[in-house]
Design a protein around this motif. Sequence first.
Motif, PDB file in Angstrom:
ATOM      1  N   TYR A  70       0.829  -1.213   0.000  1.00 32.99           N
ATOM      2  CA  TYR A  70       0.000   0.000   0.000  1.00 32.99           C
ATOM      3  C   TYR A  70       0.863   1.263   0.000  1.00 32.99           C
ATOM      4  CZ  TYR A  70      -3.369  -3.542   1.495  1.00 32.99           C
ATOM      5  OH  TYR A  70      -4.135  -4.676   1.580  1.00 32.99           O
ATOM      6  N   LEU A  71       1.964   1.221   0.741  1.00 32.90           N
ATOM      7  CA  LEU A  71       2.872   2.371   0.758  1.00 32.90           C
ATOM      8  C   LEU A  71       3.469   2.612  -0.624  1.00 32.90           C
ATOM      9  CD1 LEU A  71       4.770   1.835   4.146  1.00 32.90           C
ATOM     10  CD2 LEU A  71       3.087   3.602   3.626  1.00 32.90           C
ATOM     11  N   ALA A  72       3.783   1.535  -1.347  1.00 29.28           N
ATOM     12  CA  ALA A  72       4.330   1.674  -2.693  1.00 29.28           C
ATOM     13  C   ALA A  72       3.315   2.315  -3.628  1.00 29.28           C
ATOM     14  CB  ALA A  72       4.767   0.311  -3.231  1.00 29.28           C
ATOM     15  N   TRP A  73       2.026   1.963  -3.464  1.00 33.69           N
ATOM     16  CA  TRP A  73       0.993   2.574  -4.308  1.00 33.69           C
ATOM     17  C   TRP A  73       0.873   4.066  -4.041  1.00 33.69           C
ATOM     18  CZ3 TRP A  73      -3.350  -1.626  -3.363  1.00 33.69           C
ATOM     19  CH2 TRP A  73      -2.999  -2.801  -4.058  1.00 33.69           C
ATOM     20  N   VAL A  74       0.873   4.452  -2.773  1.00 33.60           N
ATOM     21  CA  VAL A  74       0.779   5.881  -2.446  1.00 33.60           C
ATOM     22  C   VAL A  74       2.043   6.602  -2.927  1.00 33.60           C
ATOM     23  CG1 VAL A  74       0.488   7.583  -0.615  1.00 33.60           C
ATOM     24  CG2 VAL A  74      -0.687   5.388  -0.457  1.00 33.60           C
ATOM     25  N   ALA A  75       3.202   5.939  -2.781  1.00 33.14           N
ATOM     26  CA  ALA A  75       4.451   6.521  -3.270  1.00 33.14           C
ATOM     27  C   ALA A  75       4.377   6.759  -4.779  1.00 33.14           C
ATOM     28  CB  ALA A  75       5.629   5.604  -2.939  1.00 33.14           C
ATOM     29  N   GLY A  76       3.750   5.842  -5.505  1.00 35.16           N
ATOM     30  CA  GLY A  76       3.595   6.017  -6.942  1.00 35.16           C
ATOM     31  C   GLY A  76       2.768   7.245  -7.286  1.00 35.16           C
ATOM     32  N   LEU A  77       1.716   7.505  -6.513  1.00 36.96           N
ATOM     33  CA  LEU A  77       0.908   8.696  -6.736  1.00 36.96           C
ATOM     34  C   LEU A  77       1.728   9.961  -6.485  1.00 36.96           C
ATOM     35  CD1 LEU A  77      -1.840   9.976  -7.357  1.00 36.96           C
ATOM     36  CD2 LEU A  77      -2.413   9.734  -4.920  1.00 36.96           C
ATOM     37  N   MET A  78       2.524   9.944  -5.404  1.00 29.27           N
ATOM     38  CA  MET A  78       3.377  11.094  -5.111  1.00 29.27           C
ATOM     39  C   MET A  78       4.437  11.293  -6.200  1.00 29.27           C
ATOM     40  SD  MET A  78       2.243  12.524  -2.385  1.00 29.27           S
ATOM     41  CE  MET A  78       0.634  12.083  -3.064  1.00 29.27           C
ATOM     42  N   PHE A  79       4.932  10.182  -6.739  1.00 31.57           N
ATOM     43  CA  PHE A  79       5.934  10.266  -7.809  1.00 31.57           C
ATOM     44  C   PHE A  79       5.320  10.869  -9.070  1.00 31.57           C
ATOM     45  CE2 PHE A  79       9.027   8.223 -10.832  1.00 31.57           C
ATOM     46  CZ  PHE A  79      10.124   8.950 -10.396  1.00 31.57           C
ATOM     47  N   ALA A  80       4.042  10.561  -9.325  1.00 35.06           N
ATOM     48  CA  ALA A  80       3.356  11.152 -10.476  1.00 35.06           C
ATOM     49  C   ALA A  80       3.295  12.673 -10.346  1.00 35.06           C
ATOM     50  CB  ALA A  80       1.941  10.570 -10.592  1.00 35.06           C
ATOM     51  N   PHE A  81       2.908  13.169  -9.174  1.00 39.21           N
ATOM     52  CA  PHE A  81       2.879  14.618  -8.958  1.00 39.21           C
ATOM     53  C   PHE A  81       4.283  15.212  -9.043  1.00 39.21           C
ATOM     54  CE2 PHE A  81      -1.309  13.801  -6.920  1.00 39.21           C
ATOM     55  CZ  PHE A  81      -2.045  14.752  -7.606  1.00 39.21           C
ATOM     56  N   ASP A  82       5.261  14.513  -8.481  1.00 38.70           N
ATOM     57  CA  ASP A  82       6.648  14.959  -8.541  1.00 38.70           C
ATOM     58  C   ASP A  82       7.073  15.188  -9.989  1.00 38.70           C
ATOM     59  OD1 ASP A  82       9.433  15.260  -8.298  1.00 38.70           O
ATOM     60  OD2 ASP A  82       9.754  13.108  -8.096  1.00 38.70           O
ATOM     61  N   LEU A  83       6.844  14.185 -10.856  1.00 36.72           N
ATOM     62  CA  LEU A  83       7.284  14.295 -12.244  1.00 36.72           C
ATOM     63  C   LEU A  83       6.500  15.356 -13.005  1.00 36.72           C
ATOM     64  CD1 LEU A  83       7.803  10.551 -13.259  1.00 36.72           C
ATOM     65  CD2 LEU A  83       9.521  12.240 -12.603  1.00 36.72           C
ATOM     66  N   LEU A  84       5.187  15.437 -12.798  1.00 35.13           N
ATOM     67  CA  LEU A  84       4.394  16.422 -13.518  1.00 35.13           C
ATOM     68  C   LEU A  84       4.810  17.851 -13.164  1.00 35.13           C
ATOM     69  CD1 LEU A  84       0.900  14.688 -13.294  1.00 35.13           C
ATOM     70  CD2 LEU A  84       2.159  15.179 -15.401  1.00 35.13           C
ATOM     71  N   PHE A  85       4.984  18.123 -11.872  1.00 31.95           N
ATOM     72  CA  PHE A  85       5.426  19.460 -11.467  1.00 31.95           C
ATOM     73  C   PHE A  85       6.851  19.732 -11.943  1.00 31.95           C
ATOM     74  CE2 PHE A  85       2.099  19.240  -8.021  1.00 31.95           C
ATOM     75  CZ  PHE A  85       1.388  20.349  -8.449  1.00 31.95           C
ATOM     76  N   TRP A  86       7.719  18.721 -11.807  1.00 27.97           N
ATOM     77  CA  TRP A  86       9.140  18.944 -12.126  1.00 27.97           C
ATOM     78  C   TRP A  86       9.355  19.161 -13.620  1.00 27.97           C
ATOM     79  CZ3 TRP A  86      13.382  15.182 -13.463  1.00 27.97           C
ATOM     80  CH2 TRP A  86      14.634  15.806 -13.420  1.00 27.97           C
ATOM     81  N   HIS A  87       8.655  18.402 -14.462  1.00 26.64           N
ATOM     82  CA  HIS A  87       8.843  18.572 -15.900  1.00 26.64           C
ATOM     83  C   HIS A  87       8.324  19.932 -16.359  1.00 26.64           C
ATOM     84  CE1 HIS A  87       9.600  14.112 -17.137  1.00 26.64           C
ATOM     85  NE2 HIS A  87      10.132  14.395 -15.966  1.00 26.64           N
ATOM     86  N   HIS A  88       7.316  20.479 -15.670  1.00 23.79           N
ATOM     87  CA  HIS A  88       6.899  21.854 -15.952  1.00 23.79           C
ATOM     88  C   HIS A  88       7.963  22.843 -15.482  1.00 23.79           C
ATOM     89  CE1 HIS A  88       2.856  21.823 -17.697  1.00 23.79           C
ATOM     90  NE2 HIS A  88       2.650  20.709 -17.005  1.00 23.79           N
ATOM     91  N   THR A  89       8.578  22.561 -14.341  1.00 30.74           N
ATOM     92  CA  THR A  89       9.639  23.443 -13.839  1.00 30.74           C
ATOM     93  C   THR A  89      10.797  23.503 -14.820  1.00 30.74           C
ATOM     94  OG1 THR A  89       9.028  22.777 -11.583  1.00 30.74           O
ATOM     95  CG2 THR A  89      11.108  23.946 -11.842  1.00 30.74           C
ATOM     96  N   ILE A  90      11.135  22.373 -15.438  1.00 32.09           N
ATOM     97  CA  ILE A  90      12.191  22.345 -16.459  1.00 32.09           C
ATOM     98  C   ILE A  90      11.839  23.290 -17.601  1.00 32.09           C
ATOM     99  CG2 ILE A  90      13.345  20.887 -18.186  1.00 32.09           C
ATOM    100  CD1 ILE A  90      12.957  18.528 -16.204  1.00 32.09           C
TER     101      ILE A  90
END
Length: 298
Positions: free
Chosen positions: A60-80
Amino acid sequence: MLIAIAGALIISTSAPLVRLSGVSPATSALFRCAYAVPPMLLLAWLERRRLGPLTGKPLYLAWVAGLMFAFDLLFWHHTIDYVGAGLATVLGNLQVFIVAFAAWALFRERPSTPLMIATPVVFGGVVLISGVFDSGAYGADPALGVVTGVATSIAYAAFLLLMKAGSGRAAGPLAHATVVATVAIAALSPLFGGASFVPEWPAHGWLLLLALGPQVLGWSLITYSLPRQPAVLTALLLLVQPVTTVALSAVALGERPSPLQLAGCAVVVLGVLYGSRRGQAGRGVREQDEQVPNTSTV
């Protein structure tokens, strides 16, 4: 530590590869995960044969981590897009401070006095990167880049802490997190400018390299190291990434941040280095904690 450093060096190529692909932020975020799913599932299957299935709380922690990773990448690729590969990577690594204070609450890893002192200094460096005092600031929208960069750091810190709190495995949790991130990015992409679901070459050649290098190899090494050392130490070691990315971006992409922005980068990196030191009080708390059984259920 060497494994974590190797992983950080590999993921330092992430932002330049995103820029070289030339696709939208949501598209690059989606395909870096999607292309990584098959090799990650293979690694997870090999790990499962040795250690058994991943079940219960770690899953379950891995699933929630995956959701956080999705937000991480979406925000970060916009920051780039907003401030370039180098500055975006520096901003994304403000996670060191978020990890430090969150680890205090979750893992009893008490932050030191130097960390408290360095926090306002580092955020002063962030202001310099934003370009608010600089008419020649590099990037399409440096101020907005700071906002998305801070959002990146929050999601990044949550991802690291969730992966640390998992089973101690590497491939299984990361595979589950990558699959969830792929689905979440596809679902959230309309809110982040939309993604193209049709591969186009040679752009997707860069994304395939991004997936197999930083996403699979780099993050597998970092995920392996996370449960085996303090969260703050891992966050500190990941500072290899922004320093290397700034240099790579200057050489490979011709990025030229303004002098004030470079000064902001230096303030951030040096502030994080200083803040990650443990003072005498911090050492005392650590030694005391080592003598007391850890009763935390996180």
